[in-house]
Design a protein around this motif. Structure first.
Motif, short mmCIF file in Angstrom:
data_model
loop_
_atom_site.label_atom_id
_atom_site.label_comp_id
_atom_site.label_asym_id
_atom_site.label_seq_id
_atom_site.Cartn_x
_atom_site.Cartn_y
_atom_site.Cartn_z
N GLY A 38 -7.75 5.22 -42.42
CA GLY A 38 -7.15 6.01 -43.49
C GLY A 38 -7.53 7.47 -43.32
O GLY A 38 -8.66 7.78 -42.93
N TRP A 210 -6.60 6.38 -53.56
CA TRP A 210 -7.79 5.99 -52.79
C TRP A 210 -8.13 4.52 -52.99
O TRP A 210 -8.63 3.87 -52.07
N ASP A 211 -7.88 3.97 -54.19
CA ASP A 211 -8.17 2.56 -54.43
C ASP A 211 -7.32 1.67 -53.54
O ASP A 211 -7.80 0.68 -52.97
N MET A 213 -5.90 2.59 -50.65
CA MET A 213 -6.33 2.80 -49.27
C MET A 213 -7.61 2.01 -48.97
O MET A 213 -7.76 1.44 -47.89
N GLY A 214 -8.51 1.98 -49.94
CA GLY A 214 -9.76 1.27 -49.74
C GLY A 214 -9.60 -0.23 -49.56
O GLY A 214 -10.48 -0.88 -48.99
N LYS A 215 -8.47 -0.77 -50.02
CA LYS A 215 -8.24 -2.21 -49.90
C LYS A 215 -7.71 -2.63 -48.53
O LYS A 215 -7.66 -3.82 -48.23
N ASP A 218 -10.21 0.14 -42.75
CA ASP A 218 -11.54 -0.21 -42.25
C ASP A 218 -12.45 1.01 -42.26
O ASP A 218 -13.67 0.88 -42.35
N ARG A 219 -11.85 2.19 -42.15
CA ARG A 219 -12.61 3.43 -42.09
C ARG A 219 -11.73 4.55 -42.63
O ARG A 219 -10.51 4.52 -42.47
N ILE A 220 -12.35 5.52 -43.30
CA ILE A 220 -11.59 6.64 -43.87
C ILE A 220 -12.12 7.94 -43.28
O ILE A 220 -13.33 8.21 -43.29
N ASP A 222 -12.21 11.74 -43.76
CA ASP A 222 -12.02 12.79 -44.77
C ASP A 222 -11.89 14.12 -44.05
O ASP A 222 -12.86 14.62 -43.48
#
Length: 239
Positions: A38, A210-211, A213-215, A218-220, A222
């Protein structure tokens, strides 16, 4: 599957005077096969521009985009020929933007089915699979033979997603894919994305939520942190 090295993009604008706009500079990251990266950051920091450089809607100003292709082996998407890029878009790489762009008087099922025809399927086989995908994305059967140009924004986006998902791409690029969807359909999309990850599809995407994307990620990455690090590096080199 994907390795981005020191990717940079700037645009030169000539309005009342010449201006250079640089949405991002010196960005590097990797994405393993079957993983989801993400990309996060405020508006204007270059999230969508990075995706467009990977898909080659934009040609990067500098840097490399190494992709592990089934046909060409490891290939730099930043310098690949137009013929290679066209082949990869048909066979290996799918891109979901925030907007559906299709021929006006083509039914929803044919808009989706058309993606399967280069793989040797008959039109009837492709339509059958298209209807199943549209059903899974909550498009009612009454709309399958209707024109997407008449659909709501959320319905159009579901058709957009169906087109990308149905070919089970090796690399899936997503730019705000759930922005106009209701909560129930968002969950269907997340289920499909997780299914595709388990089957080995590599993904990179930008999400407003963001919620959500978090689901799936595997990695974000920024971009605020990355861009700031690049600025500190430039200052250190100058000193």
């Amino acid at each position: 599957m994907l390795k981005v090295e020191r990717l940079t993009k700037y645009f030169e604008l000539n309005i009342s005077r010449s201006m250079k706009v640089q949405p991002f500079n010196d960005i590097s990251f990797e994405v393993e096969q079957g993983a989801f990266l993400g990309i996060a950051g405020p508006s204007g920091i270059g999230k969508s521009s990075i995706l467009k450089c990977i898909y080659r809607t934009y040609i990067p100003t500098a840097g490399k985009v190494w992709y592990d292709s089934a046909k060409y082996g490891t290939i730099d998407l930043a310098r690949a020929s137009e013929r290679q890029i066209t082949h990869l878009r048909v066979r290996e790489i799918s891109y979901v933007s925030q907007f559906l762009k299709v021929i006006p008087r083509v039914s929803a099922e044919d808009v989706v089915a058309e993606r399967l025809l280069p793989f040797g399927q008959s039109l009837e086989q492709a339509r059958a699979e298209a209807r199943q995908m549209l059903k899974r994305l909550n498009i009612p059967a009454s709309l399958w033979e209707a024109y997407p140009a008449t659909f709501s924004g959320g319905e159009q986006q579901r058709v957009n997603l169906a087109r990308a998902f149905i070919v089970r791409p090796r690399l899936l690029i997503l730019d705000e894919p759930t922005a106009s969807l209701d909560n129930e359909t968002k969950q269907h999309v997340l289920d499909l994305l997780n299914d595709m990850k388990r089957q080995g599809t590599t993904m990179i995407g930008v999400f407003h939520d963001w919620d959500v994307m978090g689901k799936v990620a595997d990695r974000i990455l920024d971009l605020r942190t990355v861009q700031m690090s690049a600025e500190y590096k430039q200052l250190a080199e100058a000193e």
